[in-house]
Scaffold this motif. Structure first.
Motif, mmCIF file in Angstrom:
data_model
loop_
_atom_site.group_PDB
_atom_site.id
_atom_site.type_symbol
_atom_site.label_atom_id
_atom_site.label_comp_id
_atom_site.label_asym_id
_atom_site.label_seq_id
_atom_site.Cartn_x
_atom_site.Cartn_y
_atom_site.Cartn_z
ATOM 1 N N LEU A 1 79.150 44.004 95.196
ATOM 2 C CA LEU A 1 80.355 43.211 94.974
ATOM 3 C C LEU A 1 80.957 43.508 93.604
ATOM 4 O O LEU A 1 82.170 43.706 93.483
ATOM 5 C CB LEU A 1 80.046 41.721 95.101
ATOM 6 C CG LEU A 1 81.224 40.782 94.830
ATOM 7 C CD1 LEU A 1 82.323 40.974 95.865
ATOM 8 C CD2 LEU A 1 80.748 39.342 94.784
ATOM 9 N N ASP B 1 86.656 44.171 100.802
ATOM 10 C CA ASP B 1 85.763 43.090 101.224
ATOM 11 C C ASP B 1 84.470 43.670 101.773
ATOM 12 O O ASP B 1 84.496 44.628 102.561
ATOM 13 C CB ASP B 1 86.405 42.246 102.328
ATOM 14 C CG ASP B 1 87.528 41.370 101.822
ATOM 15 O OD1 ASP B 1 87.488 40.966 100.645
ATOM 16 O OD2 ASP B 1 88.447 41.090 102.607
ATOM 17 N N ASP C 1 92.419 45.653 98.312
ATOM 18 C CA ASP C 1 91.483 44.581 98.609
ATOM 19 C C ASP C 1 90.267 45.240 99.232
ATOM 20 O O ASP C 1 90.410 46.008 100.194
ATOM 21 C CB ASP C 1 92.119 43.576 99.575
ATOM 22 C CG ASP C 1 91.204 42.409 99.899
ATOM 23 O OD1 ASP C 1 90.469 41.967 98.991
ATOM 24 O OD2 ASP C 1 91.231 41.936 101.043
ATOM 25 N N THR D 1 82.718 46.863 93.796
ATOM 26 C CA THR D 1 83.991 46.855 94.517
ATOM 27 C C THR D 1 85.064 46.107 93.721
ATOM 28 O O THR D 1 86.217 46.530 93.695
ATOM 29 C CB THR D 1 83.854 46.244 95.929
ATOM 30 O OG1 THR D 1 83.378 44.898 95.829
ATOM 31 C CG2 THR D 1 82.909 47.076 96.794
ATOM 32 N N GLN D 2 84.691 45.032 93.050
ATOM 33 C CA GLN D 2 85.668 44.303 92.243
ATOM 34 C C GLN D 2 86.110 45.114 91.027
ATOM 35 O O GLN D 2 87.267 45.038 90.608
ATOM 36 C CB GLN D 2 85.108 42.945 91.825
ATOM 37 C CG GLN D 2 85.028 41.988 92.999
ATOM 38 C CD GLN D 2 84.485 40.626 92.630
ATOM 39 O OE1 GLN D 2 83.788 40.464 91.640
ATOM 40 N NE2 GLN D 2 84.807 39.632 93.443
ATOM 41 N N LEU E 1 80.016 35.448 97.002
ATOM 42 C CA LEU E 1 79.855 36.326 98.157
ATOM 43 C C LEU E 1 79.241 35.564 99.326
ATOM 44 O O LEU E 1 78.232 34.881 99.167
ATOM 45 C CB LEU E 1 78.958 37.519 97.784
ATOM 46 C CG LEU E 1 78.685 38.558 98.856
ATOM 47 C CD1 LEU E 1 79.972 39.237 99.322
ATOM 48 C CD2 LEU E 1 77.692 39.596 98.341
ATOM 49 N N HIS F 1 80.861 38.499 106.248
ATOM 50 C CA HIS F 1 82.140 37.994 105.766
ATOM 51 C C HIS F 1 82.665 36.926 106.727
ATOM 52 O O HIS F 1 82.757 37.161 107.929
ATOM 53 C CB HIS F 1 83.151 39.135 105.665
ATOM 54 C CG HIS F 1 84.417 38.745 104.980
ATOM 55 N ND1 HIS F 1 85.374 37.980 105.591
ATOM 56 C CD2 HIS F 1 84.874 38.997 103.739
ATOM 57 C CE1 HIS F 1 86.379 37.783 104.762
ATOM 58 N NE2 HIS F 1 86.096 38.398 103.623
#
Length: 164
Positions: free
Chosen positions: A73, A99, A97, A76-77, A113, A117
């Motif tokens: 996470l 996810d 974006d 990816t961010q 998180l 999802h």
């Protein structure tokens, strides 16, 4: 790299395809900790939630990693930040974006998180690209494959844009 993951990438600002391609390149730069194994075609999709915005491009990705879920996470961010993502309107316009849809078959819930999802099985912009690369995939504790889920939800609002 023993952990499997699935991602959803989307963009609806500027050069949408270029932003997604740049995100893929940045993901692949971490070769020692992350490997992309399958990437879907690009799909143009109608916005969901906040409708006063342009169409999105979306893809799904399958990969393997040695990163733990929160490390993935953070990675990816970091890519989203590098590409100029601003978080101003929920479900609003964005340059990129990313996810995390699934990580192995684990279920987890933290402030940052939730896995799998939430809402992924309700969203055609996630399911259509995902079914292309993993039609037999099952969510943890789910009796349906992704291919069966897409039959329940349908494909309305999703159009093939280009093959990858």
């Amino acid at each position: 790299m023993k952990h499997e993951f699935y991602l959803s990438l989307g963009s609806n600002m500027g050069e949408r395809g270029a932003y997604i391609s740049q995100a893929l390149e940045l993901l692949e730069m971490q070769k020692e900790t992350l490997k992309l194994c399958k990437v879907s075609s690009f799909y143009e999709t109608d916005p969901v939630g906040y409708l006063d915005q342009g169409a999105f491009l979306n893809i799904a990705v399958y990969g393997k990693t040695s990163l733990q879920p929160l490390e993935l996470l953070a990675h990816t961010q970091s890519i989203e930040n590098t590409l100029g993502r601003l978080r101003s309107v929920r479900w609003g316009p964005r340059v990129i974006d990313i996810d995390i849809l699934l990580y192995n078959s684990i279920r987890m819930r933290t402030d940052d998180l939730v896995l799998p999802h939430p809402r992924m099985t309700e969203r055609t912009f996630v399911l259509v690209p995902l079914v292309e690369i993993a039609p037999e995939l099952r969510l943890p504790d789910d009796h349906y494959t992704i291919g069966e889920r897409i039959q329940q939800v349908g494909k309305e609002g999703v159009r093939l844009w280009k093959t990858n």
